[in-house]
Scaffold this active site. Structure first.
Site: not given
Length: 251
Positions: A156, A158, A160
């Site tokens: 998640y 990485a 974002k």
């Protein structure tokens, strides 16, 4: 006041949480909402409710993690409404697993939905916006993709971080076509996605102690900023990643 009267807004992940709140906010401002989600469980009741309120809205069931469904989605929206003025990349997944234990499928699916899906939509809708003479794109990122991180959310975080980078590059490249691209970075928002996280009372107490406003965010807090970024009042804002986190203190 109907600031977005008859503008066509395509929103991914619109069936619940932040996406649903954004859809409601645009409908309240007179927009036409093309609401996409992966499954009908959340989307169909939401769309039915909006229609009962008199909203101009249609639901679409496409998996934005794959290029061909994205192309089909955009083609159907254009067939229905003729144009796309605003794109909100909101669809996201958030598997909970320690880095050393994470399944490869969870890693890849997170990148496919959170990052590749946004790329496919930006590219496909961006080409349409170029023909129209302009448009506005907002990507829903996360403060976890900035300096904060989030325990057991490597995929998640990485994705974002990548989405914020994609936002900045897209803004640079698309400015020539009068297309603005920004990202919104929510903190912990009271949605279904964060329900498991919010069950950790000790962690939440520690988190709240770093937020000057002393509360978690609500989906409407995010929707308000999204509407501003898509409005004429934000005409000189592009390539930015703006936090919606109650003033959280970095730690």
């Amino acid at each position: 006041m109907q600031d977005f009267q008859d503008q066509v807004v395509l929103i991914s992940g619109a069936g619940r949480g932040i996406g649903k709140a954004i859809a409601q906010a645009f409908l309240d401002q007179g927009a036409i909402v093309a609401a996409d989600d992966l499954t009908p469980i959340n989307l169909e009741p939401a769309v039915a409710g909006w229609k009962e309120q008199g909203g101009k809205v249609k639901g679409y069931l496409y998996d934005i993690a794959k290029r061909l469904p994205v192309q089909a989605l955009v083609e159907e929206v254009l067939a229905d409404w003729g144009r796309i003025d605003i794109l909100i990349n909101n669809a996201g997944v958030e598997p909970h697993a320690a880095l050393l234990d994470m399944d490869e499928w969870d890693w890849q699916r997170t990148l496919d939905v959170n990052l590749s899906g946004a790329f496919y939509l930006i590219q496909t809708v961006g080409r349409q916006m170029r023909q129209q003479g302009g448009g506005c794109i907002v990507n829903i990122a996360s403060i976890a993709g900035r300096a904060f991180g989030l325990k057991d959310r490597a995929a998640y975080v990485a994705s974002k971080m990548g989405l914020i980078g994609l936002t900045r590059e897209a803004a640079r490249e698309l400015a020539a076509y009068n297309i603005r691209v920004n990202a919104v970075c929510p903190g912990v928002i009271e949605t279904e996605m964060t329900a498991r996280l919010r069950q950790d009372k000790q962690m939440m107490q520690t988190w709240l102690e770093t937020i000057p406003q002393g509360r978690l965010g609500k989906p409407q807090d995010v929707a308000g900023l999204v509407l501003f970024l898509c409005s004429p009042a934000a005409a000189y804002i592009t390539g930015q990643a703006i936090n919606v986190d109650g003033g959280k203190v970095m730690c």
